[in-house]
Design a protein around this motif. Structure first.
Motif, short mmCIF file in Angstrom:
data_model
loop_
_atom_site.label_atom_id
_atom_site.label_comp_id
_atom_site.label_asym_id
_atom_site.label_seq_id
_atom_site.Cartn_x
_atom_site.Cartn_y
_atom_site.Cartn_z
N TRP A 4 2.83 8.04 -1.16
CA TRP A 4 3.47 7.94 -2.49
C TRP A 4 4.36 9.26 -2.45
O TRP A 4 5.39 9.18 -3.00
CB TRP A 4 2.43 8.01 -3.51
CG TRP A 4 2.83 8.06 -4.81
CD1 TRP A 4 4.01 7.17 -5.16
CD2 TRP A 4 2.59 8.84 -6.12
NE1 TRP A 4 3.84 7.27 -6.89
CE2 TRP A 4 3.26 8.47 -7.07
CE3 TRP A 4 1.55 9.93 -5.98
CZ2 TRP A 4 3.05 8.95 -8.22
CZ3 TRP A 4 1.40 10.39 -7.27
CH2 TRP A 4 2.18 10.01 -8.40
N ASP A 5 3.97 10.77 -1.90
CA ASP A 5 4.49 11.73 -1.80
C ASP A 5 6.27 11.53 -1.33
O ASP A 5 7.04 12.06 -1.82
CB ASP A 5 4.02 12.76 -1.47
CG ASP A 5 2.83 13.46 -2.22
OD1 ASP A 5 2.97 13.10 -3.41
OD2 ASP A 5 2.09 13.96 -1.63
N HIS A 6 6.03 10.74 0.02
CA HIS A 6 7.49 10.54 0.69
C HIS A 6 7.99 9.30 0.07
O HIS A 6 9.36 9.18 0.47
CB HIS A 6 7.29 10.50 2.19
CG HIS A 6 6.82 11.80 2.60
ND1 HIS A 6 7.59 12.73 2.61
CD2 HIS A 6 5.58 12.09 3.08
CE1 HIS A 6 6.72 13.84 3.23
NE2 HIS A 6 5.52 13.29 3.46
N GLY A 7 7.76 8.40 -0.83
CA GLY A 7 8.54 7.38 -1.47
C GLY A 7 9.06 7.63 -2.63
O GLY A 7 8.94 8.81 -3.08
N SER A 8 9.26 6.59 -3.33
CA SER A 8 9.61 6.64 -4.67
C SER A 8 8.53 6.76 -5.70
O SER A 8 7.44 6.23 -5.42
CB SER A 8 10.34 5.34 -5.21
OG SER A 8 10.62 5.24 -6.56
N THR A 9 8.54 7.78 -6.68
CA THR A 9 7.56 7.98 -7.47
C THR A 9 7.72 7.34 -8.66
O THR A 9 6.85 7.23 -9.59
CB THR A 9 7.67 9.75 -7.69
OG1 THR A 9 8.63 9.90 -8.58
CG2 THR A 9 7.24 10.48 -6.77
N LEU A 10 8.56 6.42 -8.65
CA LEU A 10 8.85 5.35 -9.82
C LEU A 10 8.13 4.17 -9.66
O LEU A 10 8.19 3.54 -10.68
CB LEU A 10 10.34 5.39 -10.16
CG LEU A 10 10.89 6.55 -10.67
CD1 LEU A 10 12.55 6.61 -10.86
CD2 LEU A 10 10.44 7.29 -11.66
N GLN A 11 7.78 3.69 -8.55
CA GLN A 11 7.02 2.51 -8.56
C GLN A 11 5.88 2.52 -7.34
O GLN A 11 5.78 3.80 -6.59
CB GLN A 11 8.25 1.57 -7.52
CG GLN A 11 8.69 2.17 -6.40
CD GLN A 11 9.74 1.06 -6.02
OE1 GLN A 11 9.50 -0.23 -6.02
NE2 GLN A 11 10.75 1.28 -5.37
N ALA A 12 4.88 1.79 -7.65
CA ALA A 12 3.73 1.91 -6.86
C ALA A 12 4.14 1.65 -5.20
O ALA A 12 5.05 0.99 -4.77
CB ALA A 12 2.91 0.69 -6.98
N CYS A 13 3.44 2.58 -4.54
CA CYS A 13 3.59 2.60 -2.83
C CYS A 13 3.02 1.41 -2.40
O CYS A 13 2.09 0.55 -2.71
CB CYS A 13 3.07 3.89 -2.34
SG CYS A 13 1.60 4.06 -2.19
N ARG A 14 3.38 1.07 -1.05
CA ARG A 14 2.78 -0.15 -0.40
C ARG A 14 2.20 0.49 0.89
O ARG A 14 2.22 1.47 1.40
CB ARG A 14 4.17 -1.08 0.32
CG ARG A 14 4.68 -1.65 -0.90
CD ARG A 14 5.71 -2.73 -0.23
NE ARG A 14 6.45 -3.31 -1.28
CZ ARG A 14 6.08 -4.44 -1.97
NH1 ARG A 14 4.84 -4.99 -1.54
NH2 ARG A 14 6.60 -5.00 -2.90
N CYS A 15 0.87 -0.21 1.06
CA CYS A 15 0.12 0.12 2.14
C CYS A 15 0.88 0.07 3.44
O CYS A 15 1.58 -1.02 3.55
CB CYS A 15 -1.02 -0.97 2.17
SG CYS A 15 -2.11 -0.75 3.58
N PRO A 16 0.87 1.21 4.26
CA PRO A 16 1.62 1.27 5.62
C PRO A 16 1.10 0.17 6.51
O PRO A 16 1.72 -0.23 7.56
CB PRO A 16 1.18 2.67 6.09
CG PRO A 16 0.21 3.31 5.10
CD PRO A 16 -0.12 2.34 3.95
#
Length: 153
Positions: A4-16
């Protein structure tokens, strides 16, 4: 949290691993016991923040998302119902038991919307539908408990 920290903080992250949207983060019991540790406390605050933003009741409205979450939530609910050290609110516990008892009574009763005696295997459809609705309802109840417990309002 790193995803989540390295992705967009405006949308839910996806499981790697499976690429599914992560709509609710649930900390382990060990991390909750170590809440007094500053590093663990910081991560738990981030988890609560993530859950407040993406874990609300409106984020898991998709039918397929609910079906995907069903095994995890039911397994965790059964563990919580069996473990005497965990506390589930009495109202939620009663609603779970009532839903399970009523759906079992419908499934095992000879009175059906689609009778098995007339239509054979097709008559089991209503029983499967009732069981699925019951499991989805119970999972939604438990998800709401987890949301309120781990960062919800």
């Amino acid at each position: 949290m790193l995803v989540w920290d390295h992705g967009s903080t405006l949308q839910a992250c996806r499981c790697p691993l499976c690429r599914r949207r992560i709509t609710l983060l649930i900390p382990t019991d060990d991390s909750l016991r170590q809440r007094h540790d500053p590093a663990v406390g910081d991560i738990l605050q981030k988890v609560e923040s993530y859950n407040r933003i993406f874990g609300g009741p409106t984020t898991a409205n998709g039918f397929f998302q609910r079906i995907q979450d069903l095994p995890f939530l039911l397994r965790r609910l059964v563990r919580e119902l069996v473990d005497p050290r965990r506390s589930l609110p009495l109202v939620i516990r009663a609603r779970v038991y009532i839903a399970m008892i009523l759906s079992a009574a419908y499934i095992f009763s000879p009175i059906d919307i689609i009778p098995e005696a007339v239509l054979g295997i097709v008559g089991l459809l209503d029983d499967l539908l009732i069981a699925l609705m019951c499991f989805l309802h119970v999972a939604a109840l438990y998800r709401a408990v987890l949301y309120n417990r781990h960062g919800g309002a």
